[in-house]
Design an enzyme around this catalytic site. Structure first.
Site, PDB file in Angstrom:
ATOM      1  N   CYS A 267      -5.242  11.225   2.713  1.00  0.00           N
ATOM      2  CA  CYS A 267      -4.419  11.516   3.894  1.00  0.00           C
ATOM      3  C   CYS A 267      -3.135  10.696   3.875  1.00  0.00           C
ATOM      4  O   CYS A 267      -2.104  11.137   4.398  1.00  0.00           O
ATOM      5  CB  CYS A 267      -5.209  11.267   5.175  1.00  0.00           C
ATOM      6  N   HIS A 837      -6.779   6.675   9.363  1.00  0.00           N
ATOM      7  CA  HIS A 837      -6.397   8.046   9.028  1.00  0.00           C
ATOM      8  C   HIS A 837      -4.904   8.214   9.262  1.00  0.00           C
ATOM      9  O   HIS A 837      -4.348   7.712  10.249  1.00  0.00           O
ATOM     10  CB  HIS A 837      -7.186   9.032   9.891  1.00  0.00           C
TER      11      HIS A 837
END
Length: 912
Positions: A267, A837
């Protein structure tokens, strides 16, 4: 220059030169010989690179020589038309025979001499002229008799080949142009070439600027031309590159609104790529194929153009409008190949990947093919304008690419020596600003307080302490909540039912991490309170349970730690096993039930003082008659012993009626600090702190030990308090970036005047800002003892970020847009240091609509959703650039600029 095929027309049809004679003016034989053999335009002239020379069969030429040397046209046999039949393998394709030798099989004539002969004698009907170029090979001028014949095919039709001839000195670009012309490829379509090698595998011809010789192409090799698909993919690429399913094959969406599949902790990469993909001028540069002319395959600092090509493939796919999401596997592989830190599938920092990518793209697209040495010069009292211009020109002499054009700016760096006052001024380029966040000098720590009163459960407290404070500051903060004197507290790190560390008061709080379980114990005191006080010793106490073995004699083995350890104050004059047993029974009384009278022993039980069970009272294990309380704490334990305690009048075990015969719930044993092995002796000379283990039989523990009550705790009111962090403005971070700082000891500056390294003061100022400004918020703080992520809310403007107050270069007041920026993308980080994230907010350059990119998911958002504590890297575009990139009025394209105007409603957008 190459011939697409061997010319099939006679030389008479070729373009005649000015020196070509006319039929009606055929000179005499001697004149012919002189014109053909002379050193100016005839056979004797030197070779010149690029000229055309022609092959003439040795047999015919010898006839011609005899004819002209005879001097009499009637007596000498007429040679007839030029006939080169003996030089060809066949009279269909007109391929030259292999192994022809000059002087034995043919002679070479320059163009003028050839045209004279053709004009005078003609060329055998149907035969092509054998024209060859003069080339320089290995520094020698030579006529290239045998050019390279390549078999050109299309990727979509591998069975149909087209033969084309190329000189060894022709560029691969000519091969590309020839193939495009042969296969009728439109100028808008992008192509690339592959060559089939001897092993049968295919290799890319990446660098079209090298020659056929440098590319090691040989006659007969197959060259495949591949045309990019409309969706941005290549036909030869693996199908896994696109996640488009069969039912979505005809998908048509907004270009740029395309997700990136998470390959496993990638990510961070997806976030950086989405931000960069939404920089309008960079994306246009790739979409319009301007990068193809600037690929630098020979830069030793670059990646042979591979990173730029891999990124271009991603951009073209994402902006084709034919994908909901794509799989960046090839790009990930390229990044790992050139930057080993990104190999595998560990989580990384999006800003670190962005830094690598910008540097890699710059070197792969650097227009400077050979970097010259540039000496860095100090200002030496010269005007800033002059020094800055010199620094920028020097930078551009070695670094000139679309990355420099788009992202590079200029700092002014000022260093001042603290001793002699020498001032050094330099101007340095930058690609992004890493700005610090205002850091709070306070820290919130959660601890558990364990009182000496056994009736009180442990209390959880949330304490605000100085970030650079000491253990004593932690005790002072807790004292304000509990009313217990800090001198009556001991601080310990508890891990896996044992003391990982017991801290001294003067130790730094930075050694305690937020994840550590910190217990603060109330003890009887560390200093003498009065003349009547008695000395106490603090003993660390562990809880253990025996585990039964499944062996042949049903014996016991193994002792497992459980529960929370304790620090217990024991009066030195009562330091016997019997007294310690009752003291511990009292301290555990909240969750350990005392045996009732029915549980009393009949007298056959082993007494606590039985020498076979444990040492006699007054002796520690080993029978030493010395007072163990005199032992000093070991350096690892941090326990203070030999301290004096106030008179204890609390209802303790000394006031209990002592019974001679009572079943003992547990036994006591001296152990090491790990609680995993017994210590048979105590030796005063070792200065080792005694640790005591309470050992439980499983049946006794199950009967008398209440595990639920033992694990119980209460939360103090302070736990519900939330330390509010005031938001900071982005401008404050930029101000911090430009403030004066003193260099650290690890990074001193060498003063040329003092001739030694100095801890100079340093100040950075902004001199020139780029078209697209990347601002990195330094949320991750690393020190020698601690690491943390700052979740401070940074308020940043969507529009009109004004840098006029920060740029010190004399400004153009008539063009304020040169200092104002609009936001175009944000890389977000959610979570902590070890996990987290990354996502992206980005403004589409065509529609002006903001979208949220979360790996392969894309959704429209409004501008008020963009600002958050997760913002990590900000992308700003200068307003004059935004206006320059806007479509001209009257064109069919929508006129929308990033971060300007009201975004269209999500109902009108074709999004995922």
């Amino acid at each position: 220059m190459a011939m697409a095929a061997v010319a099939a027309s006679p030389a008479g049809a070729a373009a005649a030169e000015d020196r070509e004679p006319q039929h009606e003016t055929v000179p005499g034989l001697e004149s012919q010989r002189l014109q053909i053999e002379n050193v100016e335009n005839g056979r004797g002239r030197p070779l010149r690179e690029g000229e055309s020379w022609f092959l003439v069969g040795q047999h015919w030429y010898k006839y011609w020589e005899v004819y002209v040397q005879g001097g009499d046209q009637d007596s000498s046999p007429f040679p007839g038309c030029i006939n080169n039949a003996e030089l060809f393998e066949d009279q269909v394709n007109w391929h030259l025979k292999k192994g022809l030798v000059e002087g034995e099989d043919y002679v070479l004539l320059p163009a003028a001499a050839w045209h004279y002969l053709v004009d005078w004698y003609g060329l055998e009907h149907g035969q092509p002229a054998i024209e060859r170029k003069v080339v320089e090979l290995s520094g020698i001028q030579t006529v290239e008799v045998y050019p390279v014949e390549l078999l050109l095919v299309q990727h979509s039709d591998m069975d149909t080949t087209h033969t084309a001839q190329f000189s060894h000195t022709d560029s691969i670009d000519l091969v590309v142009r020839t193939a495009r012309e042969q296969f009728l490829v439109s100028p808008q379509e992008e192509t690339r070439l592959w060559v089939k090698n001897a092993e049968g595998s295919f290799e890319r011809l990446c660098n079209t600027r090298v020659t056929v010789l440098d590319a090691a192409l040989k006659t007969g090799q197959v060259v495949v031309m591949e045309t990019r698909n409309k969706d941005g993919t290549w036909p030869s690429a693996p199908h896994a590159m696109s996640s488009t399913s069969e039912e979505d094959a005809d998908f048509q969406g907004q270009p740029g609104i395309c997700g990136l599949t998470n390959l496993g902790n990638t990510c961070f990469m997806n976030s950086a790529l989405q931000c960069l993909s939404n920089v309008p001028q960079l994306t246009e540069y790739f979409l319009k194929n301007r990068y193809l002319e600037e690929l630098n395959f020979c830069n030793p600092l670059g990646m042979k153009g591979e990173i730029a090509e891999a990124y271009a493939d991603l951009v073209k796919q994402a902006w084709s409008g034919h994908h909901r999401s794509i799989v960046p596997h090839v790009f990930k592989t390229k990044v790992g190949h050139f930057a080993s830190q990104f190999l595998g599938y560990q989580q990384h920092d999006s800003q670190e990947l962005l830094s690598f990518l910008l540097d890699g793209l710059h070197e792969d697209l650097n227009r400077v093919k050979k970097k010259e040495y540039v000496e860095l010069c100090d200002a030496a009292g010269r005007p800033d304008q002059e020094v800055a211009q010199e620094a920028w020109q020097n930078h551009k002499r070695r670094n000139d690419s679309v990355i420099v054009d788009t992202f590079h700016g200029l700092f002014k760096s000022t260093l001042v020596c603290p001793d002699c006052g020498n001032v050094s001024v330099t101007f340095d380029p930058f690609c992004y600003l890493s700005v610090p966040l205002p850091v709070s000098h306070k820290r919130v720590m959660e601890v558990f307080f364990v009182s000496m009163d056994p009736r009180r459960k442990p209390e959880q407290h949330r304490l605000v302490v100085p970030k650079k404070g000491k253990i004593s500051d932690l005790c002072v903060a807790l004292a304000k909540h509990t009313g217990i004197s800090p001198e009556r507290m001991m601080v310990a790190d508890v891990f896996s039912h044992r003391f990982y560390k017991i801290y001294q008061l003067e130790e730094s709080l930075s050694s305690i991490l937020d994840r550590d379980d910190i217990f603060i114990y109330e003890v009887s005191g560390r200093a003498a309170i009065g003349e009547n006080s008695r000395e106490d010793v603090v003993l660390p106490i562990y809880l253990r349970e025996r585990t039964p073995a499944r062996d042949y004699n049903n014996s016991y083995y193994g002792l497992m730690l459980f529960g929370h350890p304790l620090l217990v104050s024991v009066p030195r004059d009562r330091l016997s096993w019997d007294a310690l047993y009752h003291i511990l029974l009292y301290r555990l009384s909240r969750y350990v039930t005392r045996p009732s009278s029915d549980d009393e022993d009949d007298g056959d039980e082993k007494d606590l003082e039985d020498k076979d069970a444990i040492p006699k009272p007054g002796q520690m294990a080993g029978g030493s008659s010395q007072d163990p309380g005199q032992e000093q704490a070991g350096p690892s334990s941090g326990v203070a012993s030999g301290s004096r305690a106030p008179v204890d009048n609390s209802p303790g075990p000394s006031h209990w009626p002592q019974r001679a015969r009572r079943k003992h719930l547990f036994t006591l044993q001296t152990v090491n600090s790990n609680g995993t092995s017994d210590r048979s002796t105590f030796n005063e000379d070792t200065h080792a702190q005694p640790y005591i283990a309470i050992d439980w039989e499983p049946e006794m523990k199950k009967r008398y030990y209440d595990e639920v009550e033992a694990e119980g705790y209460v939360k103090h009111d302070c736990v519900s308090y939330v330390l509010k962090k005031a938001p900071v403005r982005l401008q404050e971070c930029i101000e911090l970036f430009t403030t004066v700082e003193t260099l650290e000891k690890e990074n001193p500056w060498y003063c040329p005047t003092c001739k030694q390294h100095q801890l100079a003061t340093k100040k950075l100022d902004l001199w020139m800002l780029p078209e697209t400004l990347i601002i990195h918020l330094k949320r991750f703080s690393y020190t020698k003892f601690s690491r943390e992520k700052l979740d401070t809310l940074v308020e940043f403007p969507i529009r009109d970020l004004d840098f006029s107050e920060f740029v010190i270069k004399p400004q153009n007041e008539s063009a304020p847009e040169l200092y104002k920026y609009d936001l175009i993308a944000v890389s977000n980080h959610y979570g902590g240091l070890r996990d987290g994230h990354y996502t992206t907010f980005a403004c589409n350059k065509d529609s002006g609509q903001w979208h949220y990119f979360d790996d392969n998911s894309v959704s429209p958002v409004t501008e008020n959703q963009i600002e958050s504590k997760a913002a990590y890297v900000l992308f700003y575009q200068r307003q004059d650039v935004a206006r320059r990139l806007q479509p001209q009025p009257g064109l069919s394209e929508p006129s929308a600029s990033p971060a300007c105007g009201t975004p269209p409603s999500s109902e009108s957008m074709d999004v995922n």
